[in-house]
Structures are given as structure tokens and as C-alpha cells.
Scaffold this motif. Sequence first.
Motif, PDB file in Angstrom:
ATOM      1  N   UNK A 113       0.834  -1.203   0.000  1.00 21.11           N
ATOM      2  CA  UNK A 113       0.000   0.000   0.000  1.00 21.11           C
ATOM      3  C   UNK A 113       0.872   1.258   0.000  1.00 21.11           C
ATOM      4  N   UNK A 114       1.909   1.238   0.804  1.00 21.47           N
ATOM      5  CA  UNK A 114       2.802   2.398   0.882  1.00 21.47           C
ATOM      6  C   UNK A 114       3.404   2.737  -0.483  1.00 21.47           C
ATOM      7  N   UNK A 115       3.812   1.719  -1.222  1.00 18.13           N
ATOM      8  CA  UNK A 115       4.467   1.974  -2.510  1.00 18.13           C
ATOM      9  C   UNK A 115       3.528   2.651  -3.499  1.00 18.13           C
ATOM     10  N   UNK A 116       2.242   2.265  -3.493  1.00 25.86           N
ATOM     11  CA  UNK A 116       1.268   2.939  -4.353  1.00 25.86           C
ATOM     12  C   UNK A 116       1.144   4.407  -3.944  1.00 25.86           C
ATOM     13  N   UNK A 117       1.068   4.663  -2.657  1.00 24.90           N
ATOM     14  CA  UNK A 117       0.917   6.033  -2.164  1.00 24.90           C
ATOM     15  C   UNK A 117       2.144   6.868  -2.496  1.00 24.90           C
ATOM     16  N   UNK A 118       3.326   6.310  -2.345  1.00 27.93           N
ATOM     17  CA  UNK A 118       4.545   7.065  -2.659  1.00 27.93           C
ATOM     18  C   UNK A 118       4.665   7.332  -4.155  1.00 27.93           C
ATOM     19  N   UNK A 119       4.177   6.398  -4.944  1.00 26.93           N
ATOM     20  CA  UNK A 119       4.189   6.604  -6.403  1.00 26.93           C
ATOM     21  C   UNK A 119       3.318   7.791  -6.794  1.00 26.93           C
TER      22      UNK A 119
END
Length: 686
Positions: free
Chosen positions: A245-251
Amino acid sequence: MISTLLSQLRHGPDGDPTPRLAYGADYNPEQWPREVWEEDIRLMQEAGVNIVSVAIFSWARIQPTENEWDFGWLDEIMDLLHAGGIGVDLATATASPPPWLSTAQPEILPVTASGETLWPGARQHWRPTSPVFREHALRLVRKMAERYANHPALVAWHVSNELGCHNVYDYSDDAARAFRDWLRARYTTLDALNHAWGTAFWSQRYSDWEQILPPRLAASHPNPTQQLDFKRFSSDVLKDHLRAERDVLRELTPGVPVTTNFMVMGNTKGMNYADWAAEIDFVSNDHYVVPGPQDRDELSFSANLVSGIAGGRPWFLMEHSTSAVNWQPINVAKRPGDLARDSLVHVAHGADAVCFFQWRQSAAGAEKYHSAMVPHAGADSELFRAVAGLGQTLKTLAPVAGTEREPARVGIVFDWDSWWASEQDSHPTAQLSYRQEALDWYSALLALGIRADVVTTQTELDRYQVLITPVLHVMPAPLAKELTRYAENGGHLITTYFSGVVDENDHIWLGGYPGALRELLGIRIEEFGPLLDGETADVDLDGVDGAATGTLWTDRISVTDPAVEVLAHYRGGTYADRPAVTRRPTGQGSAAYVSTRLGTDGLTALLPKLLAPAGVHSELPDGARGSVELIVRRSADSRYLFLVNRTDETVPLAGVSGDLLVGRTDDDGTVVLAPRDVAVLRQPAL
């Protein structure tokens, strides 16, 4: 990154940003009619609220069916909050799947060790290893991030909610496949796994990876290393979901910090938060007081440990309660003063945000009897007035925001592997409580008025003159070497029964206990002496009047190094006159061993002897020791002393100086702590 979050919170309608302590709650506007929302904003402003967490359990409202999306209500509340000067910690809403998803895809539902499916009807009914759940959850996260990436109210992302609270251990076929993949990555070969798991015992040797399962319900005690690895795996797969989930948000929103709420409290032990901390931009925690004789000590211990997990940097108190909760057998309301004291203890230990579950007390649902900032009685209530009063106090404490914990001279090491392994089955006793032993040491130091940090094994240990490692059961060779170096270089190590016994694979260090620490401590134990329920062991503390009482455990200690000093003896019983507490000088430091559970009172009597070589003593006035907890935060130019009354009596603090930010003084200027009160003073940096 928490300073970035705080700097985005608006100070007022003019929009001037100013770093300060955040204050707020979980906010669930979807539970209320539209006409309540404006009143909520007005009352938030009255209470000093500047941040709320939104959409935590809103998946079914945001996505009513697989191909239908409803963001209109969320758009409106985000706009209203922004107009009211209130920032939003926006949840990804993935904590609990909606009914349409669990109906269409029942393979996302968790399975217990005995093969039972956990059905919808509560919350967190999803498998951490389900690829189907992951696909739907990340689709929702992407939709949320795309829609609100540029919304001015957005100050942080809140991934899921209390990851693993109800679904940390899943034994499904998805989990079995993922567990095998995790084991391949850890061990590479089956030979290495068979060695680590000791599968020569009970004819468990594996010849194919597909034969390996999670430790499901078995006829007898499951393989202990299999159990330990499954605990490690279960923490890791939840961490992997957090990362996804974090990686989608950081993207999609690279400038917005990401967090998730840990649960460092009580016996919540399934998630290795020390290992998770590096995955988020700032650490957040939920904490709820469980009434008992050490309830406020436990609160301080947990907040202290969160600070240790955060590396001493500021963190975010995401949830605690204004008064009673709903999930204990008896849910007791807080007394006058408890709300503020509980909150400020977290601030003292590094929290730059104080938030509650929840803003407005629910009228329906499983948590309708859980307290909130606005209770069922409404704003015209003692509780809301206390909430607003705390808001004013936090504004006064704005200078504390961004400061870090000032290290103490004593560190207490907390280790998840030892917690997991020491409490497994088929051990010398089933009564051992790892966290309770650590808490007893902490309570004893509080009783002596001595500050201590609760830290993890990843901490730089040399910053502490004294290092206490209660039941440090799992002892990889590098850690044993590091503790030896620490003591030889001038540190004073104190460890306890059942420490140093096994390596990282839960294999015994042979040659006698305490295994990997045997040479450092200068002692040898051939057999453990666990005590039966109700059985005790009297301990003479040499040079100290009276005796202490040991429970749970004793050890038959033989001294193997003539330099070892015996600090206490068993008075009677099987081990009469044998050593109970020892200390061995080594290099410039020492290493001590405590072989029984002495409890808070016994440790309070023993600790002065153990601390003496390091010259550690209380920083509090004589009359305040045992009654007051001292916690210190600092910046480059200031120290902030938080003085917490641990009692229900008034305590004067003669000789304590500084600019009084919070609290009161008597006519001659002496700081006076009312029952359950907190004072905060500012001093120049040392």
C-alpha cells in the motif's frame, strides 16, 4: 517526516503554517446525518483539534459494489475540514473488506489453526497472503491516492488500521504457499531448513517443500522452530502488505508522509514493530489502559518502547481513550485528571500528536459504549470540557513539538524473538510472561525515581551505562558477542533467568546455561528450577535489610570464575545458600545475573546494588522518589522536564527549577503536583 506533517497543519484561518503538537481523533462522519457535520467542525475548533483520521472503515461506503464508486460524501467532508483549518490523516480504507467482496471471493477469509473459517460480521476478515484481497485493496488505494493527491486537507496517509489486530495468524492454503516461499528465501535449501527445525526429532524430516505446512492443530506440541518461524513469517507478510500500500501512495503522492498505527500495548505481540518502523515515514501507535496495579506504569512503558522503536524521534499517538473502552470484561471510566495525565505521558515520551478513538461516540455498532471526545451526553459534559482543556494545554506545549527524547543512563532491552520463543509450549514453565518481567524492572526503576529507556536490540547500546536484558532468551552469536563487548568496554549488563539459552533457530547453546552468556557471567547452571504455582523462594539480599521473595523460577548456580561476586543467596529450600544474584567484573564493566522473578518490590530493593558500579541515581528530590515520574525531551537549546504524579496524593517538588509551562506552584514558588497531575518545565540545554 512527522515535522513535515505538523508544519502542514494550519494554525488558523490565515493559513500560516506553524509546527506544533497535533490534536484530534478518528472521525467517522459516515455514521452521522449530514446536518451533524457542521457542528462537528465547530466543536473541533472549540476543542483545539487540528487533525483527524478519516475513512478508516469506509470501504463499503466508498465502493458499494465492485464497479461502483461513491466519493461525493468524502469530497465534501474533506472540503469542510480544510475550510475549518483541520488537517486529514486519510486512511486507505482497506482495514475491512465490504460484504460484496467477501461474498464474491470467500477465499479471502482467514482460516484458524483448527481449520475454521473466520466469517464477516466483525472486522479485519482478510488473509494477509491472499492475492485476491491484495488486488482489490491496491485498486482502492490507487483510487484514493489519485483522487486526493492534491487536496489541501491531506497531510498524511494512514495505511489500513491496526494491521494484524485480528488476523495476524492465518493458516489457509494461501498462507501455506506463502510460508513455503518465505522459508525458501530464508533457508535456500531443504537441508538447511531441516537442520534449523531439528527435524531429526519425531521423524519430521522434509524431502519436498510442498510437505511443509503452517503449524496447524496437531496431535501434540508442534515443532518449536516451525512455530517461531511462523511467527516471524506472519509479521513479515503483514509488513509486506504495508509496503504494497505504501508503494502505491509514494508513487502517486510522493510528498505526503505515510504511517500506520502500531499497537504497542499489553500482550499484543504478533507484529515485530521494531522491524516495521523503517517501512513508514513516522511511527504511530495506539494504546489503551487496562486497569490493574501497574496500569499507569504499563502506559509509560509502552510509550517509552514506542520511542525506542522510533529511535528517540517524535512519533504520533494515533489512538487512546478519553474514558472507558468497550472491550474489557468491565469497562471503567477514567477519573478526573486521568485523561490529561495519560495523554501527557505519551507526549513526554516523544508523541508529537495526541489523538483518540474517536471524535463522536457512536450510537450503534460494537463500539457504541467506547468513549469519545464528544460523548453520548454531548458537548455539555465534563468529558468534553476536559477534552477542550487538554487542547489548550497542548497549545501551551507547542515548543515541545519536534524535540527528541533525552537518553537516560539505563536502557531496558525489549526483543520480539525472545518474547515469541520464551512463551512457547513444552518449556520449563508455562507461567513465564516476557513482557511482565520487563515491566517489573521498569516499575522498580520508577519506584526509585530513575529514568530508563525501553529500547530494541537495534539500538546503539553503548549510550547506556546500565543495560537490563530481562529474559533475553534468543541469543544469536553476534548479539552475545556485542553484549560481551559492551560490558568489557565499561557497560554494566544485567540479565535474568532463561536468558542466553537458545540461538536464532531455537537450538540450545550446549554446555550448561545460560548458554551464550555463560562465560561473560562467570556462572554455570545444569538444571532449571521452575517453581510451582504458589511456591516461593526466599532470597537474602546481601547487605540489604530483609529478604525478597522469588517466584516462578530459580536456578542452581555454580560460580565458575573466582572474580564473581554473589549479591544475594537463596535462604532455604532446595537451593539454600546457593547464589541467587551474581555479578562478574569484566574489562571496565560488569555482567550481573538475577536467577528468579523478584517482582517490583524485590527489584526495587536489589537495584541500588546493581546500579552502584555505574553511579546511577535518581534525578528527583528525595520526597518525590517513587511518587513522581521524570521524563525529559530536549532540543538544541532547551530541556523539557515532564513531572508526572504517579499517586493520588499531592506531591511538592522542592528544588525543581525552570520556566513552568504547565502546572502550578505554591506561595513560595515550589512546584506542586496535585493527584494525577503533570507539570512541565523548560530549562536551558545542558
